[in-house]
Write a protein that holds these residues in place. Structure first.
Motif, PDB file in Angstrom:
ATOM      1  N   HIS A 154       0.750  -1.204   0.163  1.00  5.88           N
ATOM      2  CA  HIS A 154      -0.058  -0.129   0.158  1.00  5.88           C
ATOM      3  C   HIS A 154       0.882   1.237  -0.066  1.00  5.88           C
ATOM      4  O   HIS A 154       0.739   2.266  -0.818  1.00  5.88           O
ATOM      5  CB  HIS A 154      -0.902  -0.017   1.140  1.00  5.88           C
ATOM      6  CG  HIS A 154      -1.868  -0.976   1.215  1.00  5.88           C
ATOM      7  ND1 HIS A 154      -2.772  -1.179   0.429  1.00  5.88           N
ATOM      8  CD2 HIS A 154      -1.937  -2.210   2.109  1.00  5.88           C
ATOM      9  CE1 HIS A 154      -3.882  -2.170   0.637  1.00  5.88           C
ATOM     10  NE2 HIS A 154      -3.014  -2.679   1.696  1.00  5.88           N
ATOM     11  N   ARG A 157       2.471   1.610  -3.523  1.00  9.88           N
ATOM     12  CA  ARG A 157       1.485   2.331  -4.480  1.00  9.88           C
ATOM     13  C   ARG A 157       1.427   3.760  -4.035  1.00  9.88           C
ATOM     14  O   ARG A 157       1.352   4.487  -5.141  1.00  9.88           O
ATOM     15  CB  ARG A 157       0.271   1.633  -4.484  1.00  9.88           C
ATOM     16  CG  ARG A 157      -0.813   2.152  -5.392  1.00  9.88           C
ATOM     17  CD  ARG A 157      -2.100   1.074  -5.426  1.00  9.88           C
ATOM     18  NE  ARG A 157      -2.786   1.079  -4.019  1.00  9.88           N
ATOM     19  CZ  ARG A 157      -2.825  -0.081  -3.169  1.00  9.88           C
ATOM     20  NH1 ARG A 157      -2.006  -1.150  -3.374  1.00  9.88           N
ATOM     21  NH2 ARG A 157      -3.582   0.311  -1.967  1.00  9.88           N
ATOM     22  N   ILE A 158       1.052   4.126  -2.976  1.00 10.68           N
ATOM     23  CA  ILE A 158       0.933   5.658  -2.540  1.00 10.68           C
ATOM     24  C   ILE A 158       1.970   6.584  -2.877  1.00 10.68           C
ATOM     25  O   ILE A 158       1.955   7.743  -3.375  1.00 10.68           O
ATOM     26  CB  ILE A 158       0.521   5.808  -1.090  1.00 10.68           C
ATOM     27  CG1 ILE A 158      -0.822   5.076  -0.546  1.00 10.68           C
ATOM     28  CG2 ILE A 158       0.465   7.029  -0.503  1.00 10.68           C
ATOM     29  CD1 ILE A 158      -1.196   4.756   0.744  1.00 10.68           C
ATOM     30  N   GLY A 199      -4.270   3.418   2.360  1.00 11.61           N
ATOM     31  CA  GLY A 199      -4.277   2.521   0.821  1.00 11.61           C
ATOM     32  C   GLY A 199      -5.379   1.616   0.981  1.00 11.61           C
ATOM     33  O   GLY A 199      -5.895   1.354  -0.385  1.00 11.61           O
ATOM     34  N   CYS A 203      -6.853   5.238  -1.364  1.00  9.88           N
ATOM     35  CA  CYS A 203      -5.751   5.078  -2.392  1.00  9.88           C
ATOM     36  C   CYS A 203      -5.594   3.399  -2.964  1.00  9.88           C
ATOM     37  O   CYS A 203      -4.592   2.893  -2.583  1.00  9.88           O
ATOM     38  CB  CYS A 203      -4.476   5.713  -2.146  1.00  9.88           C
ATOM     39  SG  CYS A 203      -3.131   5.799  -3.481  1.00  9.88           S
TER      40      CYS A 203
END
Length: 231
Positions: A154, A157-158, A199, A203
């Motif tokens: 997470h 990705r963020i 996340g 997100c």
């Protein structure tokens, strides 16, 4: 605008941390035991915290207190069956038994001494254990109150969407957040957990909920892929 600690704290202020949604945090807070936290963190690898905690608690029901001795003695088949909810149960069982055996043989089943080591020495000691990688080591370290910032999928990705990292390289992402945040273990742990929840909720991997995101004005993903379409 640039991503600052003030903005991070403001955006994440309303994110609530429920310990049971974070397996390592939950186990560490309830046991203050490095070995137990290592076991449940290994169970979280490539699965979600909910399944990992189910597997861990199933194991507790079967053998009672989680110790290296009990995990070696239970045997691979019984251990694999107990931790099925986490998936990849055979592979995980072998990892956990190997970890338990090394801790018994090399450290007489005791890892409490790691708490008193300087950060670099503590990380080195953890990384020398079988089944323990960078993220697992950092999860243990930050829960011990040391200056470590664990990076999961997470947070990766963020970080890439925000543009503070150009690749999925663990150390690049870790350094980016450690530059932004005050060097304080409690701050690192708080933001690590809140980013993971962010996340999961906002997100997300597919169709991120940019309309609900307070990072929009500093997010390269939003600026490049979404803002123009909204106008």
């Amino acid at each position: 605008m640039v991503l600052t600690e003030e903005l991070v704290l403001r955006v994440l202020a309303d994110i609530k941390i429920e310990p049971r949604k974070f397996a390592a945090l939950y186990v560490f807070r309830n046991s203050n035991d490095i070995f137990k936290a290592l076991v449940v963190t290994i169970l979280t690898q490539n699965t979600n915290d909910k399944n990992a905690l189910r597997a861990y608690e199933n194991l507790v029901r079967i053998i009672g207190d989680i110790t290296p001795e009990k995990l070696v003695n239970i045997g691979e088949d019984a251990l694999a069956n107990a931790i099925k909810p986490a998936g990849m149960h055979r592979i995980r069982a072998r990892k956990i038994i190997e970890l338990s055996r090394v801790i018994l043989e090399n450290y007489r089943g005791d890892l409490t001494w790691i708490k008193d080591l300087p950060l670099d020495e503590a990380r080195k000691a953890l990384l020398e254990l079988p089944g323990v990688g960078e993220k697992t080591a950092d999860v243990i370290l930050v829960n011990l109150g040391k200056l470590a910032f664990p990076v999961d999928t997470h947070i990766t990705r963020i970080s890439i969407r925000l543009g503070i990292a150009k690749s999925r390289n663990y150390h690049e992402i870790q350094r980016a957040w450690m530059r932004i945040l005050t060097p304080d273990p409690s701050r690192y742990l708080e933001i690590h957990l809140k980013l993971i929840q962010f996340g999961r909720d906002i997100c997300i991997a597919r169709n991120p909920r940019c309309d609900m995101c307070g990072f929009r004005e500093v997010c390269t993903y939003y600026i490049s892929n979404v803002r123009g379409k909204d106008n």
